[in-house]
Write a protein that holds these residues in place. Sequence first.
Motif, PDB file in Angstrom:
ATOM      1  N   ASP A 172       0.812  -1.217   0.000  1.00 13.65           N
ATOM      2  CA  ASP A 172       0.000   0.000   0.000  1.00 13.65           C
ATOM      3  C   ASP A 172       0.845   1.265   0.000  1.00 13.65           C
ATOM      4  O   ASP A 172       0.342   2.349  -0.294  1.00 13.65           O
TER       5      ASP A 172
ATOM      6  N   GLU B  49      -2.112  -5.976  -5.376  1.00 15.94           N
ATOM      7  CA  GLU B  49      -2.162  -4.679  -4.700  1.00 15.94           C
ATOM      8  C   GLU B  49      -2.999  -3.680  -5.503  1.00 15.94           C
ATOM      9  O   GLU B  49      -3.783  -2.919  -4.925  1.00 15.94           O
ATOM     10  N   GLU B  50      -2.860  -3.705  -6.809  1.00 14.82           N
ATOM     11  CA  GLU B  50      -3.670  -2.809  -7.624  1.00 14.82           C
ATOM     12  C   GLU B  50      -5.157  -3.125  -7.483  1.00 14.82           C
ATOM     13  O   GLU B  50      -5.996  -2.205  -7.449  1.00 14.82           O
TER      14      GLU B  50
ATOM     15  N   ARG C  33      -6.337  -1.602  -4.335  1.00 21.40           N
ATOM     16  CA  ARG C  33      -6.482  -0.153  -4.467  1.00 21.40           C
ATOM     17  C   ARG C  33      -7.751   0.210  -5.224  1.00 21.40           C
ATOM     18  O   ARG C  33      -8.451   1.170  -4.854  1.00 21.40           O
TER      19      ARG C  33
ATOM     20  N   ARG D 221      -8.821   4.087  -4.518  1.00 20.40           N
ATOM     21  CA  ARG D 221      -7.630   4.932  -4.588  1.00 20.40           C
ATOM     22  C   ARG D 221      -7.406   5.432  -6.010  1.00 20.40           C
ATOM     23  O   ARG D 221      -7.659   4.711  -6.984  1.00 20.40           O
TER      24      ARG D 221
ATOM     25  N   CYS E  17      -4.225   3.617  -8.416  1.00 20.94           N
ATOM     26  CA  CYS E  17      -4.369   2.160  -8.492  1.00 20.94           C
ATOM     27  C   CYS E  17      -3.472   1.529  -9.546  1.00 20.94           C
ATOM     28  O   CYS E  17      -3.287   0.309  -9.552  1.00 20.94           O
TER      29      CYS E  17
END
Length: 405
Positions: free
Chosen positions: A298, A341-342, A345, A350, A353
């Motif tokens: 993150d 992780e993307e 996000r 987010r 991302c």
Amino acid sequence: MRQTWRWFGSKDLVSVDDMMQAGVEGVVSALHHVPTGAAWTPEEVEQRQTEIGRMKNGSPSGLKWEVVESLPVSEDIKKQKGAWREHIAHYKSSLKVLRDAGIEVICYNFMPVLDWTRTDLACRLPNGATCMRFDLNDFAAFDIHILARPGAVEDYPPEVVGEASRRFAAMDEKACRSLARNVVFGLPGAAEHFTLEDVRTHLAEYAAISEDQLRAHLIDFLAEVAPVAQDLGLRLCCHPDDPPFSLLGLPRVMSTEDDYRKMMAAVDLPASGITLCTGSLGARPDNDLPGMMDRLGDRVHFLHLRNVQRESQGIMGSFYEAEHLGGGTDMVAVIAAALREEERRRAGGRSDCSIPFRPDHGQDILDDLTRSAQPGYPAIGRLKGLAELRGIMTALQHPVEGIRP
């Protein structure tokens, strides 16, 4: 994952046209000619943006400067001496200039004296390609016999000291100059180039600075600049030490996952994050790169994807720049973790991302061998690496495969 490419400006032998043909989506660059510690100006930033936005024939390239690598941190800031407060003020000013220019990601490092360090910038491999290499015995020969650093012998195992002495004895003056030049090469295109006497002077000034004190200086720096970056909507990302262990008796504070955790906990702002460089961190066998991407993801604002082949299992050891899918790092696992992780996000709404990455370094192959580009930054070797990384991304995101949890 956003596909970017490092470019050193109009003097780079790899052109904007080459980047376009490689299919990159954005450009990573810096004002390497501006002295470290000086403020960047809107005019200089605009000039670099103009260069990136134009092909050789004058038509628009469609490419934009998306990541700064790097906005350098001065030795005065690292040591907290001389003009360090003025340099921090200039750093804050430069961040505002970059925000106004629409650039949001800024990579930097906190390595004392030397940037990335190699002993051979064109090591020939069995297949005829060349690559950069760090040879511990050659480095010890430089440290003990050429630089003649006091106490250097104590920093190496006896077998390394013995081999370094044998290698130095076999070197003529030209070989000694070549090794010294390689070790202090530093950043390609940088405004500053150190002499051996410069290195000795810096080492003397660092003699009283411990690892804990250098980390405290990093935290003091971030306490000043990270809130500014946060307010401006920027993302700072610290590059790891390269290689990730002590050299020349200098402290290192960005070599392990624990180092990054300490940095982020001390200045706990989303704007203060990580450049996860799989090549730098991968030169140390106790760094788990896929795990670091999962656990620290993150705060990963920028990715350098490259591979190294370690030649021993010691913390300090020799290695060379391998092919992007070769070496000791499982690149498929790293990219899979980045894609996860993307997804997190995107689920969290987010705006960042899509994590920018670049194919870091590359072996010189084919016509690279006659181009004499910046060491580590050939056209074809990096294109090969980008194609391989792009293939992994495509396969992992394909509906047949999907992203594994």
